[in-house]
Design an enzyme around this catalytic site. Structure first.
Site, PDB file in Angstrom:
ATOM      1  N   CYS A  95       0.843  -1.097   0.007  1.00  0.00           N
ATOM      2  CA  CYS A  95      -0.144   0.065   0.031  1.00  0.00           C
ATOM      3  C   CYS A  95       0.638   1.317   0.069  1.00  0.00           C
ATOM      4  O   CYS A  95       0.569   2.087  -0.913  1.00  0.00           O
ATOM      5  CB  CYS A  95      -0.978  -0.039   1.115  1.00  0.00           C
ATOM      6  N   HIS A 145      -2.974   6.420   4.352  1.00  0.00           N
ATOM      7  CA  HIS A 145      -1.559   6.403   4.794  1.00  0.00           C
ATOM      8  C   HIS A 145      -1.106   7.756   4.005  1.00  0.00           C
ATOM      9  O   HIS A 145      -1.702   8.346   2.932  1.00  0.00           O
ATOM     10  CB  HIS A 145      -1.079   5.622   3.900  1.00  0.00           C
TER      11      HIS A 145
END
EC number: 1.2.1.11
Lengths: 338, 338
Positions: free
Chosen positions: A128, A241
């Site tokens: 990710c 994130h």
């Protein structure tokens, strides 16, 4: 005309997001098999209005499957992805099991979609934190080659899974109520805290997560000379994130030029108007498809450098969406199905 | 024999910590004046068992004061610090008002304590994120000069003040209860979120907080050629700033050597045993005096680089303790009092 889709790890964080993204993007499906561990078998999940029973992943789960989306951890992928491929399903695997296998393409559609043509049954979905970084940097790299990246991540607990989301919620409540918080999922308390530990520690002193950001970036961008040093940090955020990225190019690049390039690059939304406090943050990115870029500025410490701030939904673009985009491209190119 | 101490901003986050630190370290006090805005005047605060009434800061507040610790914002310092100095009090000012004034020493005792000898009535306490960084880096710089620092901070809300601590608590509860969170103190929600905005934005694209880390580091370390690029980020942590620091030296430095140097350097505690998940984090640093350093490793992206992770209590060493250490040194050197 649709395809027969299997989701391995269907009850997990990313598995659930696979379903949402497939529905939302109206992926052409004739059938969906929902696969998981024996613990989750028997659960009923609704996909496109149809109630489907979760089955335990088994050798014969892939008999009538065109495409199998895996997100059940590296061990499950190592065991079942080759079995699925033997059964003529194309696997898009979200785990780390095959990412660095030279026979397996590691694909971010905005960067290296052509690599899917080389697959031998398995295509790997990157980590990710790597995905959102290469989406943001590759358009710049094409104009002015990148030599070095220093990145610090702020990673949400959903990257770990549902247990971690529960742990953040539970610990937060405990602390607000004046109780002690107990750590189960992470080495230390995550509520109201930050932990510079994601995945295992390596002999180099880096974590495996940090090392992935080096290796995967090189493989995806076909740029073996790029230097990458990462510090990966878990923060008490549910989803999204964030990354503080310092990048050194071969030649100088003005922030204005970078902004112009990113404005017309796929999958990116530039949010960079500091005068009105406009910059990306995880809460804003949650539930969206884009990689958000902001705080673009000259690196005052280096002549050819830029600094930027990159945020994306780690479960969506960082996992499920990227895999479904790969599946869509397999469909578009007629590379899938009987 | 003791001294007459005044605390300006006594009811604030750092003001309260001044009192704790003075008590704990048994600073020799004959009297304490607690000063604040008119809003807080009349409050009673106990110092060393004595109930003291908070007074509004005024022109004549400094008549009988040997040392005045200021932490009430830059405007108050700009107005009252020169008045206090005129009244022969030595001011240790925690605001940004005088830090870059060439006539005002900017002091971190572990780094440049000798600079206090040059004071003209006011000594400035650096920014919290700068203090912990220079404590950790200066011992290395003495052995192998530092050329460049790239730092990303994870800063606690207590750095903003009591309102921000309340806002994090309130928003967190609202979100856990399924309500919407409303932002007052910060531009956006801080609960379960991270915001790359600390202090105002400058034309360069950096924030003032990021710029301080450059300017103050150079001034404290007497090293005008050091390059510093910072990204300063607010995180949903109550107390304890964390920093991911990438540092480039003139020559290579091994992590083992850095660890050895830091182990015998003042004010530092090395916590760096990744095999047993030992590294600094804010929850662990809260309420302690040390600057904690861990995750020391070779920078794989640069031949002369190291990467490390530095954590300290931003209210303690990042503000109140550093100021009281300066006051103690003034006492030790007989530079204070009538």
């Amino acid at each position: 005309m649709g395809y027969r889709v299997a989701i391995v790890g269907a009850t997990g964080m990313v598995g659930q997001e696979f379903i949402k993204v497939l529905e939302k993007r109206d992926f052409p499906m004739d059938s969906v098999s929902l696969l998981a561990s024996d613990r989750s078998a028997g659960k009923i999940i609704t996909v496109k209005g149809e109630a489907i029973e979760v089955k335990e992943t088994a050798y014969d789960s892939f008999n009538d499957v065109d495409i199998a989306l895996f997100s059940a951890g590296a061990d499950i992928s190592r065991h079942f992805a080759p079995i699925a491929a033997q059964h003529k399903a194309i696997v898009v695997d979200n785990s780390a099991a095959f990412r660095m296998d030279p026979k397996v393409p590691l694909v971010v559609p905005e960067v290296n979609i052509e690599d899917i043509t080389k697959h031998k049954g398995i295509i790997a979905n990157p980590n990710c934190s790597t995905i959102q970084m290469v989406v943001a940097l590759y358009p710049l790299h094409q104009v002015n080659p990148i030599k070095r990246i220093v990145v610090t991540t702020f990673q949400a607990v959903s990257g770990t899974g549902i247990n971690a989301v529960d742990e953040l919620r539970t610990q937060t409540r405990q602390l607000l109520d004046g109780q002690k918080a107990v750590a189960h999922v992470y080495s230390h308390q995550i509520a109201f805290n930050v932990l510079p530990e994601i995945d295992v520690f390596l002999d180099s002193g880096y974590t495996k997560e940090e090392w992935k950001m080096l290796e995967e970036t090189r493989k995806i961008m076909h740029a073996d000379n790029i230097q990458v040093s990462a510090t990966c940090v878990r923060v008490p955020v549910f989803t999204g994130h964030s990354e503080a990225i310092t990048v050194e190019f071969e030649r100088p690049m003005e922030p204005e030029q970078a902004r112009d390039i990113l404005l017309r690059s796929p999958g990116i939304k530039v949010l960079d108007e500091t005068a009105v406090k406009l910059y990306p943050h995880p809460w804003l990115a949650t539930g969206t498809d884009e990689v958000f870029v902001g705080r673009i500025r000259k690196d005052i410490s280096s002549p050819n450098g830029l600094v930027m701030w990159v945020v994306a939904d780690n479960v969506r673009k960082g996992a499920a969406l990227n895999a479904v985009q790969i599946a869509e491209e397999l469909v578009n190119r007629g590379m899938i199905g009987g």
